[in-house]
Design an enzyme around this catalytic site. Structure first.
Site: not given
Ligand code: RB5
Length: 145
Positions: A7-8, A63-65, A96, A107, A130-131, A134
């Site tokens: 994403d952006h 994405c950001g996170t 696994h 970020r 075994r994996h 699962r």
């Molecule tokens: C965008 O601002 C942010 O929310 C997205 O990139 C992401 O981190 C969502 O999980």
């Protein structure tokens, strides 16, 4: 084929990964975004559809996170997406969990670490044994919803 999307919030990281993979053997397809604001579940859906259709073997979602992308991707049948920010997790989610989508957050981690995680993820095989049982149980959960 490997498919990559962001994403952006993660365009710079995607560019760094694309440049890195261009130097290697991987056949890479970029499904966007190039910078335009977008909603990460839409990107996750487009990328996962490439894996579901068999066009792509694995995917990288940024994405950001990394978290939103992984939540969305894991709603898609046959997708096992893992958010990683360390090498141990990137390695073991292949060994696994047979993860087929790597998610990372621009970020959260720097590009140097992200490139290392991409290499680990793409080069580590699934251990099976075994994996596999699962992972099959995860698939059964998905199919019984
Ligand atoms: C965008 O601002 C942010 O929310 C997205 O990139 C992401 O981190 C969502 O999980």
């Amino acid at each position: 084929m490997i498919v990559i999307g962001c994403d952006h919030a993660a365009v710079s990281l995607k560019k760094a990964i694309m440049a890195h993979l261009a130097e290697q053997k991987w056949d890479l397809v970029d499904i966007g975004t190039d910078g335009a604001p977008c909603d990460y579940p839409d990107v996750a859906k487009s990328l996962c559809e490439k894996i579901q259709s068999g066009e792509a073997e694995k995917g990288i979602l940024l994405c950001g996170t990394g978290i939103g992308m992984s939540m969305a991707a894991n709603k898609m049948k046959g997708i096992r997406a893992a958010v990683c920010s360390d090498g141990f997790s990137a390695r073991y989610t292949r060994l696994h969990n047979d993860a087929n989508v790597l998610c990372m957050g621009e970020r959260v981690i720097g590009a140097g670490l992200a490139l290392e995680l991409v290499d680990i993820f793409l080069e580590t095989p699934f251990e099976g044994g075994r994996h596999k049982r699962r992972v099959d149980l995860i698939t059964a959960l998905e199919n019984n919803q």
